[in-house]
Design an enzyme around this catalytic site. Structure first.
Site, PDB file in Angstrom:
ATOM      1  N   GLY A  75      48.345  29.739  33.261  1.00 43.96           N
ATOM      2  CA  GLY A  75      47.661  30.423  32.162  1.00 43.96           C
ATOM      3  C   GLY A  75      46.476  29.709  31.567  1.00 43.96           C
ATOM      4  O   GLY A  75      45.751  30.277  30.744  1.00 43.96           O
TER       5      GLY A  75
ATOM      6  N   TYR B 158      41.421  36.024  40.650  1.00 42.12           N
ATOM      7  CA  TYR B 158      41.603  37.449  40.329  1.00 42.12           C
ATOM      8  C   TYR B 158      40.357  38.247  40.721  1.00 42.12           C
ATOM      9  O   TYR B 158      39.968  39.197  40.051  1.00 42.12           O
ATOM     10  CB  TYR B 158      41.988  37.639  38.850  1.00 42.12           C
ATOM     11  CG  TYR B 158      43.210  36.825  38.521  1.00 42.12           C
ATOM     12  CD1 TYR B 158      44.457  37.205  38.999  1.00 42.12           C
ATOM     13  CD2 TYR B 158      43.116  35.634  37.806  1.00 42.12           C
ATOM     14  CE1 TYR B 158      45.583  36.424  38.770  1.00 42.12           C
ATOM     15  CE2 TYR B 158      44.228  34.849  37.563  1.00 42.12           C
ATOM     16  CZ  TYR B 158      45.459  35.257  38.047  1.00 42.12           C
ATOM     17  OH  TYR B 158      46.572  34.480  37.819  1.00 42.12           O
TER      18      TYR B 158
ATOM     19  N   CYS C 102      32.121  55.718  42.042  1.00 40.01           N
ATOM     20  CA  CYS C 102      31.954  56.894  41.196  1.00 40.01           C
ATOM     21  C   CYS C 102      32.910  56.865  40.010  1.00 40.01           C
ATOM     22  O   CYS C 102      33.836  57.666  39.915  1.00 40.01           O
ATOM     23  CB  CYS C 102      32.129  58.144  42.033  1.00 40.01           C
ATOM     24  SG  CYS C 102      30.895  58.208  43.331  1.00 40.01           S
ATOM     25  N   GLU C 103      32.712  55.900  39.142  1.00 41.39           N
ATOM     26  CA  GLU C 103      33.490  55.729  37.913  1.00 41.39           C
ATOM     27  C   GLU C 103      32.554  55.079  36.900  1.00 41.39           C
ATOM     28  O   GLU C 103      31.867  54.111  37.245  1.00 41.39           O
ATOM     29  CB  GLU C 103      34.659  54.738  38.116  1.00 41.39           C
ATOM     30  CG  GLU C 103      35.692  55.128  39.126  1.00 41.39           C
ATOM     31  CD  GLU C 103      36.786  56.007  38.543  1.00 41.39           C
ATOM     32  OE1 GLU C 103      36.869  56.140  37.306  1.00 41.39           O
ATOM     33  OE2 GLU C 103      37.548  56.569  39.349  1.00 41.39           O
TER      34      GLU C 103
ATOM     35  N   GLU D  83      52.073  25.876  37.100  1.00 35.86           N
ATOM     36  CA  GLU D  83      51.709  27.003  37.975  1.00 35.86           C
ATOM     37  C   GLU D  83      50.297  27.514  37.680  1.00 35.86           C
ATOM     38  O   GLU D  83      50.115  28.689  37.384  1.00 35.86           O
ATOM     39  CB  GLU D  83      52.698  28.161  37.775  1.00 35.86           C
ATOM     40  CG  GLU D  83      54.153  27.855  38.072  1.00 35.86           C
ATOM     41  CD  GLU D  83      55.079  28.997  37.669  1.00 35.86           C
ATOM     42  OE1 GLU D  83      54.629  29.963  37.003  1.00 35.86           O
ATOM     43  OE2 GLU D  83      56.259  28.930  38.027  1.00 35.86           O
TER      44      GLU D  83
HETATM   45  C1  LIG Z   1      49.948  34.805  36.990  1.00 35.40           C
HETATM   46  C2  LIG Z   1      50.948  33.744  36.898  1.00 35.40           C
HETATM   47  C3  LIG Z   1      50.567  32.403  36.961  1.00 35.40           C
HETATM   48  C4  LIG Z   1      49.128  31.965  37.048  1.00 35.40           C
HETATM   49  O1  LIG Z   1      48.405  32.328  35.917  1.00 35.40           O
HETATM   50  P1  LIG Z   1      46.938  31.741  35.701  1.00 35.40           P
HETATM   51  O2  LIG Z   1      46.497  32.350  34.429  1.00 35.40           O
HETATM   52  O3  LIG Z   1      46.122  32.194  36.855  1.00 35.40           O
HETATM   53  O4  LIG Z   1      47.052  30.275  35.631  1.00 35.40           O
HETATM   54  C5  LIG Z   1      51.543  31.441  36.908  1.00 35.40           C
HETATM   55  N1  LIG Z   1      52.848  31.768  36.801  1.00 35.40           N
HETATM   56  C6  LIG Z   1      53.263  33.053  36.746  1.00 35.40           C
HETATM   57  C7  LIG Z   1      54.702  33.338  36.634  1.00 35.40           C
HETATM   58  C8  LIG Z   1      52.330  34.078  36.790  1.00 35.40           C
HETATM   59  O5  LIG Z   1      52.737  35.337  36.721  1.00 35.40           O
END
Ligand SMILES: *Cc1c(COP(=O)(O)O)cnc(C)c1O
Length: 440
Positions: free
Chosen positions: A264, A398, A369-370, A298
């Site tokens: 995140g 993303y 077309c949006e 993560e």
């Molecule tokens: C999406 C996600 C991430 C990665 O999120 P980022 O904002 O890209 O760092 C990590 N863990 C879980 C469970 C997620 O769903």
């Protein structure tokens, strides 16, 4: 928060010079124009066509190392598990695996991509609120390191599948800490009314139950409160709550092997401030340091977002009744973030002449077309001619993963710059490939 605001709402638009100054991997020369890691983008467009995803290994590697170094300096035994959903290009995954990263996957497709690009099964964490029985079975049979369980119902299913396979499933319980990450509503995951995780007050009894189930091996807790988080305060609150739970589990004599602190971490899409790895590591140290337990991080966006851009050609510039429109050959089917989240991305001309030309407001749109197929509204940009190139910045996370074939537009190619040279790492989809699955 800035990245979540509608494009129109950004108080002042950073200039091209300010955007480049904040991204030293980008530079411009009078003869060749904009370069990524010293490679002229114009030459990549000539060789590989547009739209084109362009990634820089040096940026990815530097970011991985910066995060690992900050964790090491904070004396945190931590492993960085890249969240594949941010970018699933196998060449990038291979690089991250070689750097020593683990993986965080949310589907059996991502699990396979991780395995094929060199991640050991023990170094893979399986997250997600809707894993199917088949996905759970594949991951368990393959020897996955950790399944992050998101409900009591899922825990029972994992237990049953593991029992059938004669295995002990390593599970972490994902806590919903009921914390507002202060980010865009569509990427907030840690509030009580979000679909993610297990309510805080049900964790301890469920963990106890898991510890008493022969086919389960509870390894710890997991938390992930959202994406593009630009202040540490939400993390501090969520991690404080998870630390309380870990203390309770340990006081009950329950085994806790590790803590999965999620991803995140946000990046600046313009020139706004964002937390540095050292500050994030300090927040982790403060919440979890005393446990001396291994941590799993993560991150997705933070590692790959700045390492990629989307290179696109101007198809035409048209003057509407009230606005100038710059129409690109990339659309919302390629890069969905602006349409989906009203996300702001820097858009920089590639030709040196255009970088220094006078600017005036323009809407940058795609060919789909949006009306939502809009990359920027009233952005100060120079006059463009047919065939001019622009770089849409910070599109490494993303970006390609969310692309679709809407309007029967083939998926774009990708190149990776390593050691000053670029190589094709994803072929452009052909129209034949696009139509090949139809049975008529
Ligand atoms: C999406 C996600 C991430 C990665 O999120 P980022 O904002 O890209 O760092 C990590 N863990 C879980 C469970 C997620 O769903």
């Amino acid at each position: 928060m800035d990245a979540a605001l509608p494009s129109q709402a950004r108080a002042s638009e950073p200039s091209f010079a300010e955007l480049l100054a904040a991204r030293p991997w980008l530079s411009a020369a009078p003869d060749v124009g904009l370069m990524l890691d010293g490679v002229p983008l114009a030459s990549l467009a000539r060789e590989h066509g547009t739209p084109l995803w362009v990634y820089a290994d040096s940026v990815l590697t530097a970011r991985y190392r910066a995060l690992a170094t900050a964790l090491g300096a904070a004396k945190l035994p931590a492993r960085i598990h890249f969240a594949l959903k941010a970018n699933d290009t196998l060449a990038l995954l291979r690089r991250l695996a070689a750097l020593g990263a683990g993986a965080d996957v949310v589907s059996v497709g991502e699990y396979e991509a991780a395995r094929r690009s060199g991640f050991a099964p023990e170094a893979i964490v399986f997250s997600g609120v809707g894993k199917t029985d088949a996905e759970i079975a594949t991951a368990l049979a393959g020897g996955i390191g950790q399944i992050n369980v998101e409900s009591a119902e899922e825990l029972a299913r994992v237990a049953a599948i593991a029992a059938r396979l004669g295995l002990r499933a390593p599970v972490a319980l994902r806590v919903n800490p009921d914390v507002d990450a202060g980010t865009h509503a569509k990427i907030t995951t840690g509030k009580a009314d979000n679909k993610f995780g297990i309510p805080f007050d049900r964790i301890v009894p469920l963990y106890e139950q898991a510890a008493g189930t022969p086919s389960l091996r509870p390894v710890g807790l997991a938390v992930h409160i959202g994406s593009q988080i630009l202040t540490l305060e939400p993390y501090r609150r969520a991690y404080g709550r998870v630390a309380d739970l870990v203390r309770t589990l340990l006081a009950h004599g329950l085994p806790v092997e590790r803590i999965d602190v999620g991803g995140g971490l946000g990046i600046p899409y313009g020139t706004e401030p964002a937390p540095l790895p050292a500050a994030f590591a300090a927040a982790l140290q403060q919440a979890f340091g005393a446990f001396r337990l291994p941590l799993i991080l993560e991150p997705g966006r933070w590692l790959v977002g700045p390492a990629g851009l989307l290179l696109s050609r101007v198809v035409l510039q048209k003057q509407g009744a009230a606005r100038r429109f710059v129409v690109l050959d990339a659309g919302m089917n390629d890069l969905l973030r602006p349409a989906l989240y009203e996300a702001w991305h820097g858009i920089v001309p590639v030709a040196a002449g255009r970088l220094h030309a006078p600017v005036a407001p323009a809407d940058v749109v795609g060919p789909v077309c949006e009306t939502g197929d809009t990359f920027a509204r009233q952005r100060p940009l120079p006059d463009f001619a047919l065939g001019d190139l622009v770089a849409i910045l910070d599109a490494g996370a993303y970006g390609s993963v969310m692309s679709s074939t809407y309007n029967l537009r083939p998926r774009a190619a990708a190149v990776l710059i390593e050691g000053g040279t670029a190589r094709l790492v994803r072929r452009r989809q052909t129209i034949d490939e696009l139509l090949a699955h139809d049975v008529d």
